[in-house]
Design a protein around this motif. Structure first.
Motif, PDB file in Angstrom:
ATOM      1  N   MET A 235      -8.202 -55.455   8.527  1.00 30.61           N
ATOM      2  CA  MET A 235      -8.942 -54.806   9.603  1.00 30.61           C
ATOM      3  C   MET A 235      -9.042 -55.678  10.850  1.00 30.61           C
ATOM      4  O   MET A 235      -9.630 -55.264  11.855  1.00 30.61           O
ATOM      5  N   ALA A 255      -8.688 -48.663  13.895  1.00 30.99           N
ATOM      6  CA  ALA A 255      -9.418 -48.739  12.631  1.00 30.99           C
ATOM      7  C   ALA A 255      -8.877 -47.727  11.627  1.00 30.99           C
ATOM      8  O   ALA A 255      -8.746 -48.024  10.435  1.00 30.99           O
ATOM      9  N   THR A 259      -7.085 -48.953   8.128  1.00 37.53           N
ATOM     10  CA  THR A 259      -7.760 -48.575   6.893  1.00 37.53           C
ATOM     11  C   THR A 259      -6.760 -48.190   5.812  1.00 37.53           C
ATOM     12  O   THR A 259      -6.945 -48.498   4.627  1.00 37.53           O
ATOM     13  N   ASN A 262      -5.405 -50.913   3.457  1.00 38.52           N
ATOM     14  CA  ASN A 262      -6.218 -51.501   2.394  1.00 38.52           C
ATOM     15  C   ASN A 262      -5.950 -50.856   1.046  1.00 38.52           C
ATOM     16  O   ASN A 262      -6.208 -51.456   0.007  1.00 38.52           O
ATOM     17  N   CYS A 268     -10.135 -39.961   1.315  1.00 40.98           N
ATOM     18  CA  CYS A 268     -11.153 -40.743   2.011  1.00 40.98           C
ATOM     19  C   CYS A 268     -12.047 -39.848   2.843  1.00 40.98           C
ATOM     20  O   CYS A 268     -11.617 -38.859   3.403  1.00 40.98           O
ATOM     21  N   ARG A 270     -13.822 -40.254   6.139  1.00 41.51           N
ATOM     22  CA  ARG A 270     -13.893 -41.149   7.287  1.00 41.51           C
ATOM     23  C   ARG A 270     -15.037 -40.680   8.170  1.00 41.51           C
ATOM     24  O   ARG A 270     -15.032 -39.565   8.664  1.00 41.51           O
ATOM     25  N   LEU A 293     -15.696 -45.902   4.455  1.00 36.75           N
ATOM     26  CA  LEU A 293     -14.943 -45.190   3.417  1.00 36.75           C
ATOM     27  C   LEU A 293     -15.744 -45.277   2.122  1.00 36.75           C
ATOM     28  O   LEU A 293     -15.996 -46.359   1.625  1.00 36.75           O
TER      29      LEU A 293
END
Length: 298
Positions: A235, A255, A259, A262, A268, A270, A293
């Protein structure tokens, strides 16, 4: 040679500072014009990003979306309050003269003359950020509990369009935008002036940033059983973008992109939420819109 986003951002910052001492005013105004137009576009697209990504994310969760949404919002705002209290307590301890009575003991920094673009284009947003967020909640929950398949398909198609805009327009042009910001600041002398006058405050700010990021990612890493330092490293481009642009709008797309790296979640939720504005001088520069998340894969 393929250079990643973080490398392009670092190059943009370095070139902006270096060429700020070389470029003449007409060249600086060219990039000021680009930044003006791109900034307007970011303000226009951010509510659409929220609508296009948050709505289908909530809808995909299903009938547990309401509970998950309340938990997410509660955690997000609780963390914001903790950061605000930490910021105020730190400012009261290290810079008491700047808090409370409004008097300042540091040298006042005179604002440099603004470098005007050659022309501007006004691109007003069709809806503001908070309205887009509330609308995303309503529509997403409506799809999740009502089973509206046509509307679900429409939101998924809008998501594909927004993702394409982020990947093909915003991310490639973002280093140019950051370059323009640092070029402008260096040419007008703001970089060295701010670093000289507010050096102590900036050091404390970075220490606070590191502390907050570490405790957030240590908790998140423990929950998802991932290395928190690797998650945080992925990040870093988003953090650097926020620091360099002083713009939460410019940071959100980065961002979102980082994300995915990862790899913790397949599905997810968000949630982008507006910042709690801090009165403390330690809340320096950028608005801290964050990305959370919380939906673990089954």
């Amino acid at each position: 040679m393929k250079i990643g986003l973080l490398g392009r951002i670092l190059i943009a910052i370095a070139l902006g500072i270096a060429l700020g001492h070389i470029f003449t005013l007409p060249w600086v105004r060219i990039f000021a014009t680009f930044n003006s137009i791109f900034g307007q576009f970011l303000g226009f697209i951010i509510p659409l990003i929220i609508l296009g990504l948050v709505t289908p994310a909530i809808a995909d969760i299903g009938k547990g979306a309401g509970k998950l949404l309340l938990i997410t919002v509660g955690i997000a705002y609780a963390d914001t309050v903790v950061a605000a209290i930490l910021s105020y307590a730190t400012g009261s301890t290290f810079f008491p003269s700047l808090i409370g009575n409004g008097s300042q003991t540091l040298e006042t920094v005179e604002k440099s003359a603004e470098i005007l673009p050659y022309f501007t284009i006004n691109i007003p947003a069709t809806i503001d950020v908070m309205s887009a967020l509330v609308l995303s909640f309503i529509v997403g929950l409506g799809i999740a509990y009502g089973g509206h398949t046509v509307l679900r398909g429409a939101t998924n198609e809008m998501k594909a369009i927004i993702v394409g805009v982020i990947e093909r327009v915003i991310i490639p042009l973002l280093p140019v935008y950051i370059f323009g910001i640092f070029l402008n600041m260096t040419f007008s002398g703001d970089v060295m002036r701010m670093m000289t006058v507010f050096a102590k405050i900036i050091v404390v700010i970075f220490a606070l940033h590191i502390f907050v990021l570490l405790y957030q990612y240590l908790i998140a890493g423990a929950i998802v059983r991932k290395n928190p330092f690797r998650l945080l490293a992925n990040m870093f481009p988003a953090y650097l973008t926020a620091l360099g642009t002083s713009s939460s709008a410019a940071t959100i797309p980065v961002a979102l992109k980082q994300t995915r790296k990862n790899g913790v979640f397949r599905r997810c939720c968000r949630l982008c939420y507006p910042p709690l504005r801090h009165g403390s001088p330690l809340w320096f520069g950028h608005e801290d819109n964050r990305l959370r998340l919380y939906h673990r894969p089954t």
